[in-house]
Design a protein around this motif. Structure first.
Motif, PDB file in Angstrom:
ATOM      1  N   SER A 138      -9.729   5.484  -2.338  1.00 48.18           N
ATOM      2  CA  SER A 138      -8.813   4.397  -1.974  1.00 48.18           C
ATOM      3  C   SER A 138      -8.502   3.484  -3.151  1.00 48.18           C
ATOM      4  O   SER A 138      -7.503   2.764  -3.139  1.00 48.18           O
ATOM      5  N   THR A 139      -9.351   3.493  -4.183  1.00 54.01           N
ATOM      6  CA  THR A 139      -9.110   2.661  -5.362  1.00 54.01           C
ATOM      7  C   THR A 139      -8.148   3.361  -6.315  1.00 54.01           C
ATOM      8  O   THR A 139      -8.347   4.519  -6.674  1.00 54.01           O
TER       9      THR A 139
ATOM     10  N   CYS B 274      -5.650  -0.953  -3.502  1.00 57.49           N
ATOM     11  CA  CYS B 274      -6.256  -0.086  -2.501  1.00 57.49           C
ATOM     12  C   CYS B 274      -5.132   0.697  -1.838  1.00 57.49           C
ATOM     13  O   CYS B 274      -4.182   0.097  -1.318  1.00 57.49           O
TER      14      CYS B 274
ATOM     15  N   SER C 271      -3.621   3.593   0.930  1.00 61.90           N
ATOM     16  CA  SER C 271      -3.903   4.072   2.290  1.00 61.90           C
ATOM     17  C   SER C 271      -2.690   4.819   2.815  1.00 61.90           C
ATOM     18  O   SER C 271      -1.608   4.792   2.223  1.00 61.90           O
TER      19      SER C 271
ATOM     20  N   TYR D 126       0.010   0.453  -0.417  1.00 59.61           N
ATOM     21  CA  TYR D 126      -0.984  -0.165  -1.289  1.00 59.61           C
ATOM     22  C   TYR D 126      -1.043  -1.670  -1.099  1.00 59.61           C
ATOM     23  O   TYR D 126      -0.071  -2.306  -0.723  1.00 59.61           O
TER      24      TYR D 126
ATOM     25  N   ILE E 225      -6.137  -5.448  -5.134  1.00 59.25           N
ATOM     26  CA  ILE E 225      -7.571  -5.696  -5.089  1.00 59.25           C
ATOM     27  C   ILE E 225      -7.880  -6.778  -6.114  1.00 59.25           C
ATOM     28  O   ILE E 225      -7.440  -6.696  -7.263  1.00 59.25           O
TER      29      ILE E 225
ATOM     30  N   ALA F 195     -15.349   3.325  -9.199  1.00 58.58           N
ATOM     31  CA  ALA F 195     -14.562   2.540  -8.248  1.00 58.58           C
ATOM     32  C   ALA F 195     -15.375   1.365  -7.719  1.00 58.58           C
ATOM     33  O   ALA F 195     -14.850   0.248  -7.564  1.00 58.58           O
ATOM     34  N   GLU F 196     -16.649   1.595  -7.452  1.00 57.14           N
ATOM     35  CA  GLU F 196     -17.502   0.506  -6.964  1.00 57.14           C
ATOM     36  C   GLU F 196     -17.663  -0.578  -8.020  1.00 57.14           C
ATOM     37  O   GLU F 196     -17.611  -1.774  -7.719  1.00 57.14           O
TER      38      GLU F 196
ATOM     39  N   THR G 150     -14.280  -2.645  -8.753  1.00 54.28           N
ATOM     40  CA  THR G 150     -13.818  -3.489  -7.643  1.00 54.28           C
ATOM     41  C   THR G 150     -14.840  -4.554  -7.266  1.00 54.28           C
ATOM     42  O   THR G 150     -14.594  -5.332  -6.349  1.00 54.28           O
TER      43      THR G 150
END
Length: 205
Positions: free
Chosen positions: A62-63, A91, A93, A107, A110, A181-182, A185
């Protein structure tokens, strides 16, 4: 607020805001994407491919990063080459696919690393932000000296902020896309910077 959609280009190479990347464009769906969106800012979103297949397929995380096209060239093999620059983390989707395979997604922005700079040193393993910046800057300069093509992309980017060097290192480190990504973000860049330092210490004990 109206829903925003954008073409999605998933790739195993990673780019974050402020980063630059050269791409070879040869598939018909991506040639169409460039042709239809070259003058748009952003032109498309660079997606991150999952490092773990699900039922034999690699999904898109998603990132993603919105990018603009800053240069075009015809490569020696006749293919189209473009250079892109990261603009903003988003993000994505509701990914859909055209008949030719080109993906589009909704989108939303973020926030990412939005902690005040004044608080950053107290979240790092050391408390001197300038020292942290110089260390990442010097190590990145060494990396550029070893990869001339990468050095050409950043020839005019000197004395950038600490978070800029952290993002550049995060782009190239051999980490799973999910971990990158973690980290990118997270509210603070401190976890990413500490991971980068851990990697650099292993490379140069």
């Amino acid at each position: 607020m109206s829903t925003q959609t954008i073409p999605l280009f998933p790739l195993n190479a990673h780019i974050f805001p402020g980063g630059k990347l050269k791409l070879r464009i040869f598939e018909a769906r991506y040639l169409r994407m460039v042709r239809e969106n070259a003058s748009n800012i952003p032109a498309f979103a660079m997606g991150m491919m999952s490092s773990k297949p699900n039922q034999g397929q690699f999904s898109v995380l998603s990132t993603a990063t919105l990018v603009k096209i800053i240069d075009f060239e015809q490569l020696s093999d006749g293919l189209l080459g473009i250079t892109i620059e990261g603009i903003e983390l988003v993000c994505v989707s509701n990914i859909i696919q055209d008949d030719d395979g080109l993906r589009h997604a909704n989108y939303q922005p973020i926030a990412g690393w939005n902690i005040p700079s004044s608080q950053l040193p107290y979240m790092l393993s050391s408390v001197n932000e300038e020292k942290e910046k110089v260390a990442l800057q010097q190590s990145f300069s060494v990396l550029l000296s070893e990869y001339p093509d990468l050095a050409m992309l950043y020839a005019n980017d000197n004395n950038m902020p600490l978070v800029w060097y952290a993002a550049r290192w995060l782009e190239v480190l051999p980490l799973d896309a999910e971990e990158k990504a973690e980290l990118i973000t997270h509210q603070s860049p401190a976890p990413a910077i500490n991971v980068i330092y851990s990697f650099l210490k292993k490379m140069d004990p």
